[in-house]
Design an enzyme around this catalytic site. Structure first.
Site, PDB file in Angstrom:
ATOM      1  CE  LYS A  13      -1.030  -0.008   4.964  1.00 10.88           C
ATOM      2  NZ  LYS A  13       0.099  -0.902   5.295  1.00 10.88           N
ATOM      3  NE  ARG A 127       8.589  -3.640   3.778  1.00  6.43           N
ATOM      4  CZ  ARG A 127       7.441  -3.064   4.101  1.00  6.43           C
ATOM      5  NH1 ARG A 127       6.580  -2.713   3.175  1.00  6.43           N
ATOM      6  NH2 ARG A 127       7.144  -2.875   5.360  1.00  6.43           N
ATOM      7  NE  ARG A 160      10.511  -0.626   7.985  1.00  8.53           N
ATOM      8  CZ  ARG A 160       9.370  -0.219   7.415  1.00  8.53           C
ATOM      9  NH1 ARG A 160       9.392   0.634   6.414  1.00  8.53           N
ATOM     10  NH2 ARG A 160       8.213  -0.658   7.837  1.00  8.53           N
TER      11      ARG A 160
END
Ligand code: AMP
Length: 218
Positions: A13, A127, A160
């Site tokens: 998103k 990611r 992350r």
């Protein structure tokens, strides 16, 4: 045009929100990015938020709502905005509604980027985020031009803390418990549209643009 992006963490998103913001020249507002900027700058807010974020928990509403309301009150939001990561629960959505209602205003579209949990887990492990500007990539799907280096600012890309597998599981639990009820909340208001987020990002974006231009009824 005021748009809310819904969907599990890692559903894409944020990527879609940025594309919408570019196309319609409205600000992309990510509460997660605001928190990360505060962490990077060592602010008191950042220090407080980090404790929750690293555990995959939501930052308390008292902190989050104020930040968001201050941001949407700024001049550049007068023609609308796309919210990415806010609201994350029903109380946040209710505050936003109340504040907008005071201005005779409201959200125009809530777009749910739908991706099953199995895909999310696979995606988030791949990611990578820039340590400096926060731009995100994926080792398979959105590769930087040079491996491990941010296209935007040339700094290092890392996994992350909150994308680590153990934290992702917790974030998905929090999503199902607290954020998913928003799908019903916006559906009842008649402004929810769902897109299949498992496809290529350009295909997902194509559907979103059709929705925003009013030609797609799902
Ligand atoms: P995101 O980048 O949107 O996935 O957000 C990263 C983290 O920031 C989340 O896991 C939460 O800890 C925190 N966060 C972001 N937006 C919110 C929000 N609206 N309410 C509470 N916590 C948030």
């Amino acid at each position: 045009m005021k748009i809310i992006m819904l969907g599990a963490p890692g559903a894409g998103k944020g990527t879609q929100a940025k594309m919408i913001a570019d196309k319609y020249s409205i600000p992309h507002i990510s509460t997660g990015d605001i928190f990360r900027a505060n962490i990077k700058n060592g602010t008191a807010l950042g220090m407080e938020a980090k404790g929750y974020m690293d555990q995959g928990l939501l930052v308390p509403d008292e902190l989050t709502v104020k930040i968001l309301l201050d941001r949407v009150a700024q001049e550049d939001c007068s023609n609308g905005y796309v919210l990415d990561g806010f609201p994350r629960n029903i109380p946040q959505a209710e505050v936003l509604d109340r504040e907008l209602a005071k201005l005779n205003d409201g959200i125009d579209h809530a777009i749910d980027v739908d991706v099953p949990d199995e895909n999310i887990i696979r995606r988030m492990g791949g990611r990578r985020a820039c340590v400096s500007c926060g731009a995100t990539y994926h080792i398979e799907y959105i590769r930087p031009k040079t491996e491990g280096i941010c296209d935007v600012c040339g700094k290092e890309l890392v996994l992350r803390e909150d994308d680590r597998p153990e934290t992702v599981g917790k974030r998905l639990d929090v999503y199902h418990e607290q954020t998913q009820p928003l799908i019903d909340f916006y559906n009842k208001k008649g402004i929810l549209k769902t897109v299949d987020g498992t496809r290529q990002m350009q295909e997902v974006f194509h559907d979103i643009v059709e929705i925003l231009s009013g030609s797609k009824q799902i």
